[in-house]
Design a protein around this motif. Structure first.
Motif, PDB file in Angstrom:
ATOM      1  N   ILE A 250       0.822  -1.192   0.000  1.00  0.00           N
ATOM      2  CA  ILE A 250       0.000   0.000   0.000  1.00  0.00           C
ATOM      3  C   ILE A 250       0.863   1.252   0.000  1.00  0.00           C
ATOM      4  CG2 ILE A 250      -0.207  -0.227   2.517  1.00  0.00           C
ATOM      5  CD1 ILE A 250      -2.746   1.446   2.332  1.00  0.00           C
ATOM      6  N   PHE A 251       0.519   2.172  -0.886  1.00  0.00           N
ATOM      7  CA  PHE A 251       1.312   3.395  -1.028  1.00  0.00           C
ATOM      8  C   PHE A 251       0.439   4.591  -1.380  1.00  0.00           C
ATOM      9  CE2 PHE A 251       3.676   6.429  -3.624  1.00  0.00           C
ATOM     10  CZ  PHE A 251       4.752   6.714  -2.801  1.00  0.00           C
ATOM     11  N   ASP A 252      -0.334   4.474  -2.460  1.00  0.00           N
ATOM     12  CA  ASP A 252      -1.031   5.635  -3.023  1.00  0.00           C
ATOM     13  C   ASP A 252      -1.933   6.330  -2.019  1.00  0.00           C
ATOM     14  OD1 ASP A 252       0.229   4.979  -5.330  1.00  0.00           O
ATOM     15  OD2 ASP A 252      -1.537   4.137  -6.341  1.00  0.00           O
ATOM     16  N   GLN A 253      -2.797   5.541  -1.341  1.00  0.00           N
ATOM     17  CA  GLN A 253      -3.799   6.156  -0.484  1.00  0.00           C
ATOM     18  C   GLN A 253      -3.163   6.985   0.625  1.00  0.00           C
ATOM     19  OE1 GLN A 253      -3.582   2.965  -1.442  1.00  0.00           O
ATOM     20  NE2 GLN A 253      -5.575   1.946  -1.541  1.00  0.00           N
ATOM     21  N   ALA A 254      -2.231   6.369   1.352  1.00  0.00           N
ATOM     22  CA  ALA A 254      -1.615   7.066   2.486  1.00  0.00           C
ATOM     23  C   ALA A 254      -0.730   8.215   2.007  1.00  0.00           C
ATOM     24  CB  ALA A 254      -0.795   6.078   3.319  1.00  0.00           C
ATOM     25  N   TYR A 255      -0.021   8.022   0.924  1.00  0.00           N
ATOM     26  CA  TYR A 255       0.878   9.072   0.444  1.00  0.00           C
ATOM     27  C   TYR A 255       0.084  10.304   0.002  1.00  0.00           C
ATOM     28  CZ  TYR A 255       4.502  11.480  -2.190  1.00  0.00           C
ATOM     29  OH  TYR A 255       5.384  12.422  -2.648  1.00  0.00           O
ATOM     30  N   LEU A 256      -0.999  10.099  -0.722  1.00  0.00           N
ATOM     31  CA  LEU A 256      -1.781  11.225  -1.223  1.00  0.00           C
ATOM     32  C   LEU A 256      -2.528  11.946  -0.098  1.00  0.00           C
ATOM     33  CD1 LEU A 256      -3.194   9.597  -4.473  1.00  0.00           C
ATOM     34  CD2 LEU A 256      -1.463  11.403  -4.331  1.00  0.00           C
ATOM     35  N   LEU A 257      -2.964  11.223   0.912  1.00  0.00           N
ATOM     36  CA  LEU A 257      -3.705  11.848   2.007  1.00  0.00           C
ATOM     37  C   LEU A 257      -2.804  12.553   3.015  1.00  0.00           C
ATOM     38  CD1 LEU A 257      -6.482   9.231   2.880  1.00  0.00           C
ATOM     39  CD2 LEU A 257      -6.801  11.498   1.872  1.00  0.00           C
ATOM     40  N   PHE A 258      -1.606  12.022   3.250  1.00  0.00           N
ATOM     41  CA  PHE A 258      -0.790  12.531   4.354  1.00  0.00           C
ATOM     42  C   PHE A 258       0.602  13.012   3.944  1.00  0.00           C
ATOM     43  CE2 PHE A 258      -3.757   9.406   6.136  1.00  0.00           C
ATOM     44  CZ  PHE A 258      -4.362  10.161   7.128  1.00  0.00           C
TER      45      PHE A 258
END
Length: 322
Positions: A250-258
């Motif tokens: 997992i990368f995209d979700q957390a990177y884009l949000l935080f």
């Protein structure tokens, strides 16, 4: 007069039976050569871009690699020892494991629920399938922007709905206890790929089984538990493995949000393994350490997959086992 020896009774004439097998063997050889030629581009691509890249990264993990000069100084297992000494590696790995344990069962359950609904739709099923699949086509940046608004602690739509029901409204993107659940909610937005696989599996279940079980008095829950789940257990097993591997990356979700805007000030609860690997490689240019992190993740994923294959395979129903 010269006498010609009679042919052995029942035996083929001299030279007969050798030409057809020879021609058949030559034809098979030509087909094999053609097959090898067709797969040659893939083999070259695999050797260069996959196997070659993996071998190079393994070498880099044993060095201090300088990107500017392109030099690599051997350091042995120093990078791997640092993995166990860096507390942020443990934090990132713990967050990733927590996410995988929470996200994979929910994604399986939600995707199966949607697939069962679509399987029961008669007219207009194609329209509903298209609508349910559209979130999968949404770019990750747009999805992150939508959920940033939906999960806003003050005036987000989710919290307003919860307050209307008299339920507590958490600070999804601020409270460390709710950061990972908020990312799990975001991942549920794009389960349509898994849903399609489940839908195909449901379509292959013989309808006669449901008819016979219904005549015996089985209700919807018993039909689902004793017929549907066993018959699509192969699809469930496959999706579980694929989603588990994806969860560890997992990368995209957390990177884009935080991490895209907040950077180093982002909460530790949003630090996942792939994000920390990305930081080490492309922010701090510590390529040797990042390569060691990648190989540690590879080993973990292989072990988890092996355990799933070893113990999960016994719960899968195979048609040939009947």
């Amino acid at each position: 007069m010269t006498q010609v020896a009679p042919a052995v009774a029942g035996g083929p004439p001299s030279g007969a039976g050798t030409a057809p097998p020879l021609r058949r063997r030559r034809r098979l050889d030509r087909e094999a050569i053609a097959g090898y030629l067709f797969i040659t581009p893939w083999v070259i691509g695999f050797l260069v871009f996959t196997a070659g890249a993996m071998a190079w990264s393994l070498y880099i993990s044993l060095t201090r690699y300088n990107l500017a000069t392109g030099t690599a100084t051997p350091v042995g297992l120093a990078n791997y020892r640092e993995l166990f000494e860096d507390p942020r590696v443990a934090t990132a790995l713990g967050n990733t494991l927590f996410y995988a344990v929470l996200a994979v069962p929910l994604e399986i359950a939600f995707a199966l629920f949607l697939a069962v609904l679509l399987d029961r739709v008669g007219k207009g099923a194609g329209i509903f399938r298209t609508i349910f699949y559209l979130p999968k086509m949404t770019p990750a940046v747009a999805t992150a922007a939508i959920f940033f608004l939906l999960l806003n602690g003050s005036n987000g739509a989710v919290n307003r709905f919860l307050r209307a029901l008299g339920l507590p409204a958490p600070q999804w993107l601020v409270d460390p206890d709710w950061i990972k659940p908020s990312i799990v909610l975001m991942s549920l937005w794009a389960v349509s790929g898994t849903m399609v696989i489940f839908l195909a599996a449901l379509k292959s279940v013989p309808r006669e089984l449901y008819e016979v079980a219904t005549l015996d008095g089985a209700g919807p829950w018993r039909l689902f538990r004793h017929i549907t789940v066993p018959m699509i257990s192969g699809a469930i097993f496959f999706n579980t493995i694929v989603l588990t591997i994806a969860a560890f990356q997992i990368f995209d979700q957390a990177y884009l949000l935080f991490w895209r805007d907040q950077g180093s000030t982002a909460p530790d609860a949003s630090l996942f393994y792939a994000i920390y690997l990305f930081q080490q490689a492309f922010r701090q240019f510590n390529f040797g350490f990042a390569a060691a992190m990648a190989w540690l993740l590879f080993v973990i994923v292989m072990l988890v997959t092996f355990v799933q294959m070893r113990f999960g395979n016994r719960f899968v129903y195979y048609e040939a086992d009947r």
